[in-house]
Design an enzyme around this catalytic site. Sequence first.
Site, PDB file in Angstrom:
ATOM      1  N   LYS A 144       0.834  -1.208   0.000  1.00 46.65           N
ATOM      2  CA  LYS A 144       0.000   0.000   0.000  1.00 46.65           C
ATOM      3  C   LYS A 144       0.868   1.257   0.000  1.00 46.65           C
ATOM      4  O   LYS A 144       0.623   2.178  -0.763  1.00 46.65           O
ATOM      5  CB  LYS A 144      -0.914  -0.045   1.236  1.00 46.65           C
ATOM      6  CG  LYS A 144      -1.878   1.102   1.349  1.00 46.65           C
ATOM      7  CD  LYS A 144      -3.088   0.737   2.189  1.00 46.65           C
ATOM      8  CE  LYS A 144      -2.777   0.606   3.663  1.00 46.65           C
ATOM      9  NZ  LYS A 144      -2.425   1.895   4.309  1.00 46.65           N
ATOM     10  N   SER A 145       1.893   1.284   0.838  1.00 47.10           N
ATOM     11  CA  SER A 145       2.735   2.492   0.927  1.00 47.10           C
ATOM     12  C   SER A 145       3.422   2.774  -0.413  1.00 47.10           C
ATOM     13  O   SER A 145       3.471   3.915  -0.886  1.00 47.10           O
ATOM     14  CB  SER A 145       3.827   2.289   1.983  1.00 47.10           C
ATOM     15  OG  SER A 145       3.267   2.156   3.248  1.00 47.10           O
ATOM     16  N   GLY A 196      -5.231   7.709   5.549  1.00 46.10           N
ATOM     17  CA  GLY A 196      -4.375   8.718   6.178  1.00 46.10           C
ATOM     18  C   GLY A 196      -3.121   8.969   5.359  1.00 46.10           C
ATOM     19  O   GLY A 196      -2.649  10.103   5.264  1.00 46.10           O
ATOM     20  N   ARG A 211      -8.997  11.916  12.273  1.00 44.78           N
ATOM     21  CA  ARG A 211      -7.556  11.726  12.499  1.00 44.78           C
ATOM     22  C   ARG A 211      -6.779  13.047  12.494  1.00 44.78           C
ATOM     23  O   ARG A 211      -7.128  13.964  11.750  1.00 44.78           O
ATOM     24  CB  ARG A 211      -6.998  10.745  11.448  1.00 44.78           C
ATOM     25  CG  ARG A 211      -7.649   9.380  11.616  1.00 44.78           C
ATOM     26  CD  ARG A 211      -7.145   8.368  10.640  1.00 44.78           C
ATOM     27  NE  ARG A 211      -5.749   8.042  10.851  1.00 44.78           N
ATOM     28  CZ  ARG A 211      -5.069   7.228  10.055  1.00 44.78           C
ATOM     29  NH1 ARG A 211      -5.652   6.684   8.993  1.00 44.78           N
ATOM     30  NH2 ARG A 211      -3.804   6.969  10.310  1.00 44.78           N
ATOM     31  N   SER A 244       7.081   9.069  12.141  1.00 43.84           N
ATOM     32  CA  SER A 244       6.018   8.930  11.149  1.00 43.84           C
ATOM     33  C   SER A 244       6.562   9.073   9.745  1.00 43.84           C
ATOM     34  O   SER A 244       7.031  10.143   9.344  1.00 43.84           O
ATOM     35  CB  SER A 244       4.932   9.991  11.390  1.00 43.84           C
ATOM     36  OG  SER A 244       4.058  10.026  10.294  1.00 43.84           O
ATOM     37  N   GLN A 258       4.709   9.042   7.237  1.00 43.55           N
ATOM     38  CA  GLN A 258       3.771   9.914   6.514  1.00 43.55           C
ATOM     39  C   GLN A 258       4.208  11.367   6.627  1.00 43.55           C
ATOM     40  O   GLN A 258       4.210  12.101   5.634  1.00 43.55           O
ATOM     41  CB  GLN A 258       2.366   9.743   7.079  1.00 43.55           C
ATOM     42  CG  GLN A 258       1.779   8.370   6.793  1.00 43.55           C
ATOM     43  CD  GLN A 258       0.394   8.187   7.381  1.00 43.55           C
ATOM     44  OE1 GLN A 258      -0.101   9.061   8.099  1.00 43.55           O
ATOM     45  NE2 GLN A 258      -0.226   7.070   7.081  1.00 43.55           N
ATOM     46  N   ASP A 294       1.690  -1.290  11.715  1.00 46.45           N
ATOM     47  CA  ASP A 294       0.351  -1.734  11.293  1.00 46.45           C
ATOM     48  C   ASP A 294       0.064  -3.183  11.678  1.00 46.45           C
ATOM     49  O   ASP A 294      -1.042  -3.683  11.436  1.00 46.45           O
ATOM     50  CB  ASP A 294       0.200  -1.565   9.771  1.00 46.45           C
ATOM     51  CG  ASP A 294       0.211  -0.101   9.377  1.00 46.45           C
ATOM     52  OD1 ASP A 294      -0.188   0.743  10.202  1.00 46.45           O
ATOM     53  OD2 ASP A 294       0.630   0.208   8.239  1.00 46.45           O
ATOM     54  N   LYS A 314      -4.619   5.772  14.470  1.00 41.10           N
ATOM     55  CA  LYS A 314      -4.709   5.059  13.181  1.00 41.10           C
ATOM     56  C   LYS A 314      -6.148   5.102  12.682  1.00 41.10           C
ATOM     57  O   LYS A 314      -6.921   5.946  13.115  1.00 41.10           O
ATOM     58  CB  LYS A 314      -4.191   3.625  13.344  1.00 41.10           C
ATOM     59  CG  LYS A 314      -2.690   3.577  13.643  1.00 41.10           C
ATOM     60  CD  LYS A 314      -1.885   4.111  12.484  1.00 41.10           C
ATOM     61  CE  LYS A 314      -0.400   4.192  12.797  1.00 41.10           C
ATOM     62  NZ  LYS A 314       0.338   4.908  11.744  1.00 41.10           N
ATOM     63  N   ARG A 351      -6.552   2.073  17.653  1.00 33.26           N
ATOM     64  CA  ARG A 351      -6.239   0.641  17.551  1.00 33.26           C
ATOM     65  C   ARG A 351      -5.767   0.037  18.861  1.00 33.26           C
ATOM     66  O   ARG A 351      -5.822  -1.185  19.005  1.00 33.26           O
ATOM     67  CB  ARG A 351      -5.145   0.405  16.492  1.00 33.26           C
ATOM     68  CG  ARG A 351      -5.710   0.202  15.144  1.00 33.26           C
ATOM     69  CD  ARG A 351      -4.663  -0.271  14.153  1.00 33.26           C
ATOM     70  NE  ARG A 351      -5.241  -0.154  12.823  1.00 33.26           N
ATOM     71  CZ  ARG A 351      -4.555   0.004  11.718  1.00 33.26           C
ATOM     72  NH1 ARG A 351      -3.239   0.066  11.760  1.00 33.26           N
ATOM     73  NH2 ARG A 351      -5.174   0.091  10.558  1.00 33.26           N
TER      74      ARG A 351
HETATM   75  C1  S3P Z   1       2.525   4.656   6.170  1.00 33.56           C
HETATM   76  C2  S3P Z   1       3.080   4.951   7.380  1.00 33.56           C
HETATM   77  C3  S3P Z   1       2.529   4.512   8.675  1.00 33.56           C
HETATM   78  C4  S3P Z   1       1.507   3.391   8.513  1.00 33.56           C
HETATM   79  C5  S3P Z   1       0.578   3.621   7.356  1.00 33.56           C
HETATM   80  C6  S3P Z   1       1.346   3.777   6.060  1.00 33.56           C
HETATM   81  C7  S3P Z   1       3.144   5.186   4.957  1.00 33.56           C
HETATM   82  O1  S3P Z   1       1.928   5.614   9.300  1.00 33.56           O
HETATM   83  O2  S3P Z   1       0.754   3.223   9.695  1.00 33.56           O
HETATM   84  O3  S3P Z   1      -0.334   2.519   7.210  1.00 33.56           O
HETATM   85  O4  S3P Z   1       2.834   4.694   3.846  1.00 33.56           O
HETATM   86  O5  S3P Z   1       3.958   6.116   5.067  1.00 33.56           O
HETATM   87  P1  S3P Z   1       2.822   6.657  10.151  1.00 33.56           P
HETATM   88  O6  S3P Z   1       3.997   6.966   9.356  1.00 33.56           O
HETATM   89  O7  S3P Z   1       1.980   7.851  10.404  1.00 33.56           O
HETATM   90  O8  S3P Z   1       3.141   5.895  11.415  1.00 33.56           O
END
Ligand code: S3P
Length: 448
Positions: free
Chosen positions: A28-29, A104, A132, A177, A179, A329, A356, A360
Amino acid sequence: MESSSPRPHLAARPSQPLTGTCTVPGDKSISHRALMFGALAVGQSRITGLLEGEDVLRTAAAMRALGAEITRANADKGADWIVAGRGIGGLTAPADVLDMGNSGTAARLLAGILATHDFYSVMTGDASLRKRPMARVIEPLRATGAQFFAREGNRLPLSIIGARDALPLSYRLPVASAQVKSAILLAGLNAPGITEVEEPEPTRDHSENMLKHFGADITVTAAGRGRVIRLTGQPELRAADVVVPGDPSSAAFPIAAALLVPGSSVIVRGVGLNLLRTGLFTTLREMGAVLEIRNQRIAGGEPVGDIIAEYADLRAVEVPASRAPSMIDEYPVLAVLCAAARGTSRLRGLHELRVKESDRLAATAALLRVNGVHVEIEGDDLIIHGAGAIPGGGLVETHMDHRLAMSALVLGQVSAAPVQIDDARFIDTSFPGFLRLMRGLGAAMVPV
Ligand code: S3P
């Protein structure tokens, strides 16, 4: 996902040994990032193995609304996706609100892109995403010169006026993070000069890997336990082909089920093995699992392999907080495994789980409690008293959270009475085909 559509309940009950070979959907990422970097590059990028789950389809729709051309190359299963990018700074104002659904990652990464594009946009999401926190990206991104107007508590919907003459950021992450790190880097792509991010704990580095792959000038240096990343702004990103590995976070479910059901032996092919994602596998080995990796190779710049998981007599584990970013995750499904293991497990430092797709930490504890497992939350730690035999019989509230839904269905594979979930729709956000795949291995999962 329409909240008005009926909520399909599902039940899982103990199965025969799980056996067979499977391939889980794309990471997914990496899928979100491939679409975004493809849209910011010049030329056509081909993505093989893109996750065609709801979350990633939201990113595809958003990048189209911003002017990129994104098409599925053919109608067959496993189709390639082609992205015709607009170049750095070349995206155009969307004609409508960008709806990021449940994702997110899509919302936070896109906030970075929009911060340094000089136009007005509005972003929203489903009821889960609208709860969120977005301050973690809004606050640092404001220093580019962008303006953000959010709902109370820095929640979506969010209006953004991108900076005209964006400033590059220099930012030390206050939370581990990926993200937030990625949002800063994406903003930096359209700001002249050097954007710098320091992360005290290493988090998944797919953005850095992919920026290199698309020709950006980026360096990553070790700093204490963490890293410093420096990106030169306004590069010309060159279109590149991306091969997306199987998602280790999705592979966790068939692997967990195989470890739990006596007599099982399952092979999951082509799983991404980036070391910043494989904390669960380390933990499972500490619990006594034998996970054999075959066919290790590099595909699309990421390590990949086939994982063989067999039933194991698991023992309790203590997971240090420092491991959380590499398995963030996977805690709900790990908690399920701990419930079946001998002894008391302690999973430390789980504060990030509270923000999350659901809370969670609370929801994982509730998932286990409603099925007769003794669980405590102490500060940010989750303590699970392994029951060996799990009573089951609970109806699990999934709170619009795909990973809670799948974890509960795995628990049902070994509980005395069936485990039910209140809503199966959100599984498609990350793992379309989950039921088909699990039933193909022999899992008993039925509508109720
Ligand atoms: C992700 C980072 C994670 C993860 C999310 C995907 C990403 O979140 O929980 O499902 O693709 O960068 P955080 O970086 O906020 O922990």
